[in-house]
Design a protein around this motif. Structure first.
Motif: not given
Length: 256
Positions: A172-181
């Motif tokens: 979920k942390s990585r998905a949040a970062f990816a969706s920001l990028v």
């Protein structure tokens, strides 16, 4: 123009390290995190003597963010992340320096997870994404700089299973970062070094610095209006090995 982000991990305790790095690296703009000092405890005089103007938002013992500008005064544009008036933690700062908007972000760690601290991390991320989207819509030249407390991909952490339950690498942390990028931001270091294991953080425990057992937690994301100016990006890794060092090293970009 050289812009850096540096989790200093107590600005007064590490002040000699910070001043030495400023003298040698000569960044034009620096986003600092984890000041661990109240507003009145911020070493403004020493930083000014080093040739840097500064804006900051302190918090006693925890958190705290600042933006420094070489031979200039940053123009403060925002001193907290919008979307939750009850959130008083000093984790977000935004200033204009020489026509560019620069942030200093100290995203919540989120441990232990699952639990309320991890929920707060994801909520903070959601608020950041909403604000970041508004910056892109305005077509502004922006650097979202800071300690995101996320190692975005497997390549951003040394080969290990010891962090598997940590909030820094949860899906979920990585998905949040990816969706920001994916909003259109350019992850500057990964853009120029797509296949290289580059770290910005080495925990004090378990001999991790000598073993190069690091994680890439500190990021500089460039808005679409600024990304074409990206010329160089890297990490001043040797800073982590100095006496009394922070557990982070400065990450930086050079814009043409």
């Amino acid at each position: 123009m050289k812009i850096a982000t540096f989790n200093i991990n107590n600005v007064n305790r590490r002040l000699p390290n910070l001043l030495a790095w400023l003298r040698t690296a000569k960044p034009d703009v620096v986003a600092l995190q984890e000041l661990k000092a109240s507003d009145g405890e911020f070493p403004a005089a020493a930083i000014e003597k080093a040739g840097y103007g500064a804006v900051w938002r302190g918090q006693k013992t925890w958190n705290g963010v600042a933006i420094l500008a070489r031979n200039a005064e940053p123009i403060l544009t925002r001193d907290r992340l919008p979307g939750k008036p009850s959130d008083l933690e000093a984790r977000y700062l935004e200033a204009a320096v020489r026509g560019i908007i620069v942030t200093s972000i100290y995203l919540p760690n989120g441990n232990p997870q699952p639990g309320p601290k991890f929920d707060f991390k994801l909520d903070w991320f959601a608020r950041l994404k909403r604000h970041a989207k508004s910056l892109i819509k305005q077509d502004l030249p922006v650097v979202l700089a800071g300690d995101y407390n996320v190692a975005p991909k497997v390549i951003d952490i040394y080969p290990t299973r010891s962090w598997d339950k940590d909030a820094l690498i949860q899906p979920k942390s990585r998905a949040a970062f990816a969706s920001l990028v994916e909003q259109g931001w350019c992850d500057a270091i990964r853009e120029l070094h797509p296949d290289q294991r580059i770290y910005t953080f080495w925990d004090y425990k378990r001999n991790r610095w000598p073993r190069d057992a690091g994680l890439r937690l500190d990021h500089l994301l460039l808005s679409p209006a600024l990304a074409p100016r990206l010329a160089k990006a890297g990490v001043d890794k040797k800073v982590r090995g100095e006496d009394g060092a922070s557990d982070h090293a400065p990450a930086w970009v050079v814009l043409k």
